[in-house]
Design an enzyme around this catalytic site. Sequence first.
Site, PDB file in Angstrom:
ATOM      1  N   THR A  50      32.630  54.601  45.622  1.00  0.00           N
ATOM      2  CA  THR A  50      33.148  53.881  44.628  1.00  0.00           C
ATOM      3  C   THR A  50      33.254  54.832  43.284  1.00  0.00           C
ATOM      4  O   THR A  50      34.213  55.084  42.922  1.00  0.00           O
ATOM      5  CB  THR A  50      33.327  52.477  43.850  1.00  0.00           C
ATOM      6  OG1 THR A  50      33.788  51.361  45.191  1.00  0.00           O
ATOM      7  CG2 THR A  50      34.269  52.399  42.915  1.00  0.00           C
ATOM      8  N   THR A 128      27.863  50.934  45.901  1.00  0.00           N
ATOM      9  CA  THR A 128      26.891  50.609  45.134  1.00  0.00           C
ATOM     10  C   THR A 128      26.669  49.073  46.191  1.00  0.00           C
ATOM     11  O   THR A 128      25.623  48.774  46.510  1.00  0.00           O
ATOM     12  CB  THR A 128      27.533  49.532  44.435  1.00  0.00           C
ATOM     13  OG1 THR A 128      28.966  49.038  44.781  1.00  0.00           O
ATOM     14  CG2 THR A 128      28.155  50.402  43.296  1.00  0.00           C
ATOM     15  N   ASP A 129      27.659  49.096  47.622  1.00  0.00           N
ATOM     16  CA  ASP A 129      27.542  48.396  48.587  1.00  0.00           C
ATOM     17  C   ASP A 129      26.048  47.785  48.648  1.00  0.00           C
ATOM     18  O   ASP A 129      25.399  47.074  49.450  1.00  0.00           O
ATOM     19  CB  ASP A 129      28.480  48.156  49.672  1.00  0.00           C
ATOM     20  CG  ASP A 129      29.946  47.494  49.145  1.00  0.00           C
ATOM     21  OD1 ASP A 129      29.399  47.196  48.027  1.00  0.00           O
ATOM     22  OD2 ASP A 129      30.619  48.267  50.136  1.00  0.00           O
TER      23      ASP A 129
HETATM   24  N1  ASP Z   1      32.349  49.240  49.099  1.00  0.00           N
HETATM   25  C1  ASP Z   1      32.114  50.717  48.123  1.00  0.00           C
HETATM   26  C2  ASP Z   1      30.980  50.764  48.434  1.00  0.00           C
HETATM   27  O1  ASP Z   1      29.626  50.971  48.731  1.00  0.00           O
HETATM   28  C3  ASP Z   1      31.458  49.622  46.784  1.00  0.00           C
HETATM   29  C4  ASP Z   1      31.072  50.160  45.580  1.00  0.00           C
HETATM   30  O2  ASP Z   1      30.373  51.696  45.732  1.00  0.00           O
HETATM   31  O3  ASP Z   1      30.821  50.041  43.917  1.00  0.00           O
HETATM   32  O4  ASP Z   1      30.220  52.289  48.774  1.00  0.00           O
END
Ligand code: ASP
Length: 369
Positions: A50, A128-129
């Site tokens: 993200t 973040t995932d």
């Molecule tokens: N779906 C995203 C990922 O992990 C979430 C994020 O980066 O906050 O790539």
Amino acid sequence: MARQSAGHRRGRSALLGLGLLALTPFLAAQAQPVAAGKLAQVRILATGGTIAGVGTANSASYRSGNLTVAELIASLPGVETIASISAEQIANVGSANIDEAIWRKLLARVLAADADPDVSGIVITHGTDTMEETAFFLSLLVPASKPVVVVGAMRPATAVAADGPQNMLDAVRVAIAPAARGRGAMVVINDTIFAPLSVTKVDVHAMQAFAAPARGPIGHVLTPVPVFYSAATPRAPAFNLESAALPKVAIVHAYAGLRGDDVRAAAQGARGVIIAGVGAGNFSRNAGEAVKELTARGIPVVRTPRQGIGDIWRDDAVAGVGGEDALGTIAGRELTPAKARILLMLALQTPRSRGELQAIFDSLGTTSP
Ligand code: ASP
């Protein structure tokens, strides 16, 4: 100097977030110095997420892993006065797609930067995932000498108040901080510094998405110089990547009345199994029968909590199913199911007894005795 108010910071990030889209990418795949000088050098390795996401106005939807590392760096106001930056694009994916191949490429580049005397610290931009998994993976394979800071953002770069630029600047500050030396892998997000062992994503949308529920953060970046709450404990890497491909380790998510067949199906072709158990790593009697079949065949089974929070220690009566010895299981200690999978994959590169594996979980799955 006191940090700006959150509102002020967000406003600034918003303007930058809009402006960066017009910038031209300027970095190739290989590391290139983008600012010379006597400042400490930080190597930025970008993987997507993200923080590099792009969305449309008035929509909560966006595409992860879109902006290049050059565009991300261009959104960092004044970074050239803090550090000399070199950068590489390792991948550009949503972090659900971070796989062993990307981990191997990333690890190689982290180790190269670690060995480069010109580089003071490393920053990895990441979705973040799964960033807690990548941070934990690196914490087991990279010397805890130079800071290796994994950073992400909850809002895409095009959000009105994107958090990515602030988090990245914070990560750069941590990467060059003298107090960060000797710590190796860390996670920095939302003003907070976490250890890979204890950090986990606890909310799927909120800015306060990360916590270390049992242990708390290891520091904060609320000032230009990050603050750590305890001394660093430098250590050698626990593992090398010895095998061409890591052994397959499956995860079974438990529920009330977990069926033994679910355990057997998940274990097909696996060299090890992680049970994301109910409560303190528990599972049903039916599942217990399947677990005994697996451990009798020499397939290690590790008990973890599906909530991902809490220390699972050796238990003489796993919720009435039988003791750890009767089941032949391993207590996963403080690791989430996903982190236990990483530790078991690395440990199983070498044949090891159940006792040896338990000792590994006791030393690397917790910092408590
Ligand atoms: N779906 C995203 C990922 O992990 C979430 C994020 O980066 O906050 O790539």
